[in-house]
Design a protein around this motif. Structure first.
Motif, PDB file in Angstrom:
ATOM      1  N   VAL A 112       9.204  -4.004 -78.796  1.00  0.00           N
ATOM      2  CA  VAL A 112       7.978  -3.285 -78.445  1.00  0.00           C
ATOM      3  C   VAL A 112       8.269  -2.263 -77.348  1.00  0.00           C
ATOM      4  N   PHE A 113       9.101  -2.637 -76.387  1.00  0.00           N
ATOM      5  CA  PHE A 113       9.476  -1.694 -75.330  1.00  0.00           C
ATOM      6  C   PHE A 113      10.119  -0.446 -75.928  1.00  0.00           C
ATOM      7  N   VAL A 114      10.990  -0.618 -76.912  1.00  0.00           N
ATOM      8  CA  VAL A 114      11.664   0.527 -77.536  1.00  0.00           C
ATOM      9  C   VAL A 114      10.636   1.510 -78.081  1.00  0.00           C
ATOM     10  N   SER A 115       9.619   1.016 -78.779  1.00  0.00           N
ATOM     11  CA  SER A 115       8.610   1.897 -79.363  1.00  0.00           C
ATOM     12  C   SER A 115       7.766   2.574 -78.289  1.00  0.00           C
ATOM     13  N   VAL A 116       7.256   1.791 -77.340  1.00  0.00           N
ATOM     14  CA  VAL A 116       6.324   2.334 -76.346  1.00  0.00           C
ATOM     15  C   VAL A 116       7.035   3.303 -75.404  1.00  0.00           C
TER      16      VAL A 116
END
Length: 430
Positions: A112-116
């Motif tokens: 999720v961190f990668v996307s956000v």
């Protein structure tokens, strides 16, 4: 005694016709030799033989081709006029949906961190909304005392909660019992009310979508890649750009309430049918090539291509080694996609093509590498991640930094940026 005409033909007629045919052929050959009759036959260009090509076909190929013009206006008055005449852009707001399986737990992982973080880095949005049924006090606790990746996600600039109710049923009483279906209703409501860019949490921005937001369309959606004919022709629902109160967003929201039948995938059918139908309205829907938002499908074969690690390793290189468009020696630093790292001159294109042709047989050390030059957002389906050979199915910091897969190579520049900015401590790379 006179012979009848039939007897005469029977005895010697064939000889007469044979002589006539020979004379006709001879006459045609003579005419073709001594007279120009090319004007009465179709023109057939003569194909060049190998010897007619120059020895170095790329020599001088770029002569006379100027570099692309800059988008910047030298004349301030022209710039102001262009801005006044420009269509209303899609708002630069990012929307995610995050519903809790356990109402007492709010947690985000590295994926999720990668996307956000990629959305924050490339889009530079005004807000990044999480439409969530988490309680406000749970959100605040997770932001200050959650696990490391949860804190990092919630403290990315612009991340803002929008507390919503978990949709339970349609107005007709059909139960909405899956997270995917619930997300379909919430994303449609967010886009019709506020407009912006909806992203699934496994969709990773690779470059700015501003050209698409400003293209003059009320909605931008992308086709979906399919490895089998029965799955072809659909629109990808995991990435959707829309103006507030656009016709597509409003109709989709109402259609989901009217036609949802308990099958999650019905949303794909509805969005596909509406997008193609409303495409006839000027400026309503732009349907981009599948490579723009979802260059790989949800099927296992494509997930193998995207996630499978390969033998070549970048793990020992400097963290500043280029992940997209940089030099192979790792000394040039990361060049973010859409910036200076992608050459756009004639010479750049020919050099890239020559290098690609050298690898066309897949025999090179990186013959497995995918080209994401035309990809704005990488919708990285990972439903079958645990079945990918040679991988444990986990997207981790170590996995991305190794750059042994197409996914890792694609998302690496943003993660390197987070490391350089101190958001991810470099001690965690050891």
């Amino acid at each position: 005694m006179m012979r009848s005409p039939g007897a005469t033909l029977h005895c010697s007629g064939w000889r007469r016709y044979a002589i006539a045919v020979v004379l006709a052929i001879t006459t045609a050959v003579v005419l073709n030799t001594y007279f120009d009759i090319s004007s009465i036959v179709p023109w057939r260009p003569r194909l060049p033989t190998l010897q007619t090509f120059p020895v170095a076909p790329l020599t001088g190929a770029c002569d006379g081709i100027p570099p692309p013009k800059s988008d910047a206006h030298d004349d301030a008055a022209d710039a102001a006029a262009d801005a006044a005449a420009a269509p209303i852009p899609i708002p630069n707001l990012v929307h995610y949906v995050w519903l809790l399986a356990d109402p007492s737990v709010l947690s985000f992982d590295f994926k999720v961190f990668v996307s956000v973080y990629s959305a924050h880095l490339y889009f530079r949005p005004d807000r990044i909304y999480f439409h969530t049924d988490a309680a406000p006090d749970l959100w605040e606790r997770a932001k200050t005392s959650g696990d490391p990746w949860t804190r990092r996600v919630l403290n990315i600039p612009g991340v803002t909660p929008n507390f919503v109710e978990n949709p339970r049923s349609t107005s007709g009483g059909v139960e909405i019992d899956t997270f995917g279906a619930k997300s379909d209703f919430l994303r449609a409501d967010a886009l019709r009310r506020h407009g912006g860019i909806y992203l699934d949490v496994d969709a990773v921005p690779l470059r700015d979508v501003a050209p698409l937001r400003r293209a003059g369309f009320a909605n931008v959606v992308g086709g979906a890649v399919a490895l089998r004919t029965k799955h072809a022709g659909f629109v990808n629902t995991g990435v959707w750009l829309a103006r507030p109160h656009s016709t597509l967003a409003e109709v989709f929201f109402r259609a989901m309430d009217a036609f949802y039948n308990g099958v999650w995938a019905v949303s794909v059918d509805i969005l596909t049918d509406l997008a193609y139908r409303l495409h006839a309205i000027p400026g309503e829907v732009l349907i981009v090539h599948p490579r723009a938002f979802a260059p790989t499908s949800w099927e296992l074969e494509d997930q193998e291509r995207l996630f499978r690690p390969h033998g070549w390793s970048a793990g020992q290189r400097s963290l500043s080694a280029a992940g997209d468009g940089g030099d192979d020696d790792g000394s040039a630093g990361v060049r973010l996609p859409g910036k200076e790292g992608l050459g756009n001159t004639c010479a750049d294109a020919l050099a890239w093509l020559a290098k690609r042709e050298e690898r066309s047989d897949g025999a090179g050390p990186e013959g497995w590498e995918m080209d994401f030059s035309s990809t704005y957002v990488l919708h990285a389906f990972d439903d079958y991640a645990d079945q990918v050979r040679g991988w444990d199915g986990k997207i981790t910091l170590k996995y991305v930094l190794a750059r042994q897969s197409n996914y890792a190579r694609a998302v690496y520049p943003a993660i390197w940026h987070a490391l350089e900015a101190g958001i991810i401590p470099k001690e965690e790379t050891q």
